[in-house]
Design an enzyme around this catalytic site. Structure first.
Site, short mmCIF file in Angstrom:
data_model
loop_
_atom_site.label_atom_id
_atom_site.label_comp_id
_atom_site.label_asym_id
_atom_site.label_seq_id
_atom_site.Cartn_x
_atom_site.Cartn_y
_atom_site.Cartn_z
N SER A 158 11.59 15.42 23.24
CA SER A 158 10.72 16.43 23.84
C SER A 158 10.75 17.57 22.63
O SER A 158 10.52 18.56 22.84
CB SER A 158 11.35 17.13 25.05
OG SER A 158 12.66 17.49 24.64
N GLY A 159 10.45 17.07 21.28
CA GLY A 159 10.15 17.81 20.37
C GLY A 159 8.42 18.09 20.34
O GLY A 159 8.04 17.98 21.26
N GLY A 216 6.98 14.85 20.93
CA GLY A 216 7.25 14.39 22.12
C GLY A 216 6.69 14.95 23.30
O GLY A 216 6.43 14.57 24.34
N LYS A 218 4.82 6.44 4.30
CA LYS A 218 3.60 7.52 4.01
C LYS A 218 4.30 9.02 3.80
O LYS A 218 3.68 9.69 3.10
CB LYS A 218 2.41 7.65 5.12
CG LYS A 218 2.86 7.85 6.64
CD LYS A 218 2.95 9.49 6.71
CE LYS A 218 3.71 9.50 8.15
NZ LYS A 218 3.77 10.93 8.64
N ASN A 231 5.86 16.99 5.73
CA ASN A 231 6.47 16.53 4.64
C ASN A 231 5.69 17.12 3.48
O ASN A 231 6.48 17.37 2.47
CB ASN A 231 6.44 14.84 4.70
CG ASN A 231 7.49 14.37 5.53
OD1 ASN A 231 8.74 14.08 5.06
ND2 ASN A 231 6.91 13.87 6.67
N1 LIG Z 1 5.24 16.38 15.05
C1 LIG Z 1 4.38 15.43 14.25
O1 LIG Z 1 3.23 15.86 14.37
C2 LIG Z 1 4.59 14.10 14.47
C3 LIG Z 1 5.83 13.49 14.64
N2 LIG Z 1 6.19 12.22 14.65
C4 LIG Z 1 7.48 11.70 14.83
O2 LIG Z 1 7.93 11.86 15.87
C5 LIG Z 1 9.36 11.97 16.03
C6 LIG Z 1 9.72 13.03 16.80
O3 LIG Z 1 9.49 14.23 16.06
P1 LIG Z 1 8.97 15.48 17.12
O4 LIG Z 1 8.92 15.48 18.39
O5 LIG Z 1 7.93 16.39 16.41
O6 LIG Z 1 10.37 16.48 17.07
P2 LIG Z 1 10.57 17.85 16.22
O7 LIG Z 1 10.91 17.94 14.85
O8 LIG Z 1 9.42 19.00 16.65
O9 LIG Z 1 11.95 18.28 17.11
C7 LIG Z 1 13.23 17.83 16.90
C8 LIG Z 1 13.63 17.43 18.12
O10 LIG Z 1 14.96 16.58 17.97
C9 LIG Z 1 15.82 17.23 18.86
N3 LIG Z 1 17.14 16.96 18.74
C10 LIG Z 1 17.90 17.93 18.00
N4 LIG Z 1 19.06 17.61 17.87
C11 LIG Z 1 19.29 16.38 18.44
C12 LIG Z 1 20.24 15.70 18.69
N5 LIG Z 1 21.35 15.49 18.27
N6 LIG Z 1 19.88 14.38 19.45
C13 LIG Z 1 18.67 13.94 19.88
N7 LIG Z 1 17.73 14.92 19.58
C14 LIG Z 1 17.97 15.96 19.19
C15 LIG Z 1 15.33 18.58 19.19
O11 LIG Z 1 15.68 18.94 20.66
C16 LIG Z 1 13.83 18.36 19.27
O12 LIG Z 1 13.44 17.87 20.61
C17 LIG Z 1 9.87 12.04 14.60
O13 LIG Z 1 10.13 10.87 14.22
C18 LIG Z 1 8.62 12.46 13.92
O14 LIG Z 1 8.46 11.79 12.52
C19 LIG Z 1 5.05 11.22 14.77
C20 LIG Z 1 3.70 11.63 14.66
C21 LIG Z 1 3.62 13.11 14.56
O1 LIG Z 2 3.34 11.75 10.94
C1 LIG Z 2 2.92 12.79 11.10
C2 LIG Z 2 1.07 12.91 11.18
O2 LIG Z 2 0.94 11.48 11.46
C3 LIG Z 2 3.44 13.99 10.87
O3 LIG Z 2 3.93 14.26 9.75
P1 LIG Z 2 4.90 15.19 9.27
O4 LIG Z 2 6.15 14.79 9.75
O5 LIG Z 2 5.13 15.17 7.83
O6 LIG Z 2 4.61 16.63 9.81
#
Ligand SMILES: NC(=O)C1=CN([C@@H]2O[C@H](COP(=O)(O)OP(=O)(O)OC[C@H]3O[C@@H](n4cnc5c(N)ncnc54)[C@H](O)[C@@H]3O)[C@@H](O)[C@H]2O)C=CC1
Ligand SMILES: O=C(CO)COP(=O)(O)O
Length: 342
Positions: free
Chosen positions: A67-68, A71, A260, A325
């Site tokens: 739920s980041g 999420g 990437k 990144n």
């Molecule tokens: N934010 C973006 O634009 C995008 C992110 N992603 C990928 O999605 C995945 C999730 O990223 P986000 O939702 O952006 O996360 P985020 O970087 O916004 O947030 C971090 C998340 O990790 C959780 N967390 C912290 N400690 C933890 C623990 N010990 N165990 C489990 N969870 C914990 C936090 O509560 C939070 O929900 C990553 O692999 C990221 O590369 C993929 C596409 C886009």
């Molecule tokens: O994967 C992503 C866009 O497709 C998000 O990239 P970042 O984790 O670098 O923000």
């Protein structure tokens, strides 16, 4: 059931025309549903899939693990989609790694405000998405597991899930990264699959979360093991503004999304050093070729077409210009520090 779409007219011109018409001249948001697909891979027509499935035959219960920032955007998409399609149970359970925000549990805040005030402030989460801090509760009875947590938390989370999931559940990983341990590096889909003994698909694309939260047009790619799973996940994720291509290449899709980030860090260094657009374009071009070589050398069965889907070249471009990144690398050059990038 499956249609092969080809270039007939320039998709970019068609897209621009329809987008401008709809946004600025009031033709309505349905424009995206009329967009011509211009994929060279197989696309599946949703209406045709649904005609083959009935509520009696499938009632998939979806659990969202994470739920980041991404999420939470995904919770909005799948929360709405499970309401649209009869194949899905209408509630989505979302696992929140509990933390205290504004003096309260984040889980409580999400369920009360229908908003993730920490990771996606200002956007409404559908009311049928229920947040839980108890992982076992989230996956109990679930037949579809959507993994969307940072890669470093995958092994521990899978350990907690062992023996708690439906053995027939299928999963999809939206995680970008690798699992690393003393034995080496592994794709996240393999790590989940080996840990839980279930089939794992992947979803990755040029998907900067905040832009998708705003419902700006974007594409993504789902890599599937079995076509039926690819079709089901397409239905779970596709919206008018978030178009899904599916391809039989789980690892190819996911590894593009992990590698990437390395190119984006290079692009961020170039930006920080103010080396200009030519140097950045060179980093992107060379990085893209190296990414392809790496994947083909170390993993079998990766398809050439995968690199030209949203998960490939499009994600490299999006992250090298708009990703965190890139920002963290630029900031390292300009400040000498590695901080937390929002
Ligand atoms: N934010 C973006 O634009 C995008 C992110 N992603 C990928 O999605 C995945 C999730 O990223 P986000 O939702 O952006 O996360 P985020 O970087 O916004 O947030 C971090 C998340 O990790 C959780 N967390 C912290 N400690 C933890 C623990 N010990 N165990 C489990 N969870 C914990 C936090 O509560 C939070 O929900 C990553 O692999 C990221 O590369 C993929 C596409 C886009
Ligand atoms: O994967 C992503 C866009 O497709 C998000 O990239 P970042 O984790 O670098 O923000």
């Amino acid at each position: 059931m499956i249609q092969q779409y080809r270039y007939i007219k320039s998709p970019i011109i068609l897209f621009a025309k329809k987008y401008i018409n709809s946004r600025y001249f009031g033709l309505g948001s349905n424009c995206f549903s009329r967009l011509p697909y211009y994929k060279t891979i197989n696309f599946v027509t949703l209406s045709k899939i649904s005609s083959n499935m009935t509520r009696e035959s499938v009632s998939e219960k979806v659990a969202l693990i994470g739920s980041g920032n991404w999420g939470t955007v995904i919770s909005k998409i799948i929360g709405n989609n499970v309401m649209r399609y009869k194949e899905f149970h209408q509630e989505v359970k979302m696992w929140v790694f509990e933390e205290i925000v504004e003096g309260r549990n984040l889980t409580e805040l999400i369920n009360e405000k229908h908003e993730n005030v920490k990771y996606l402030p200002g956007f409404t989460i559908p009311e049928n998405v229920k947040a839980f801090s108890d992982l076992s509760e989230v996956v109990r009875d679930a037949t579809v597991l959507v993994f969307c947590i940072p890669h470093q938390f995958v092994p521990k989370t899978c350990d907690q899930l062992k023996g708690k999931i439906n053995p027939k559940a299928k999963a999809i990983s939206l995680v970008k990264g690798f699992e690393t341990d003393e034995k080496g590096i592994r794709p996240i889909s393999h790590a989940i699959s080996e840990s839980l003994n279930i089939s794992v698909c992947s979803l990755s694309g040029a998907n900067i979360a905040n832009e998708i939260a705003e419902e700006h047009f974007s594409e993504t790619t789902i890599g599937y093991n079995y076509l039926a799973e690819g079709e089901l996940f397409k239905k779970l994720f596709e919206t008018k503004y978030f178009r899904v291509g599916i391809i039989n290449d789980v690892v190819g899709v996911e590894l593009c999304g992990a590698l990437k980030n390395v190119i984006a860090i290079g692009a961020g260094f170039v930006d920080g050093l103010k080396l200009g657009e030519n140097a950045k374009a060179a980093i992107i071009r060379i990085g893209f070729l190296e990414m392809k070589q790496f994947m083909k050398k170390f993993y079998g069965g990766i398809k050439d077409e995968t690199f030209f889907e949203s998960c490939g070249i499009a994600d490299v471009i999006a992250t090298c210009y708009g990703g965190r990144n890139r920002k963290v690398a630029e900031s390292f050059v300009t400040t000498g520090k590695v901080g937390i990038i929002k």
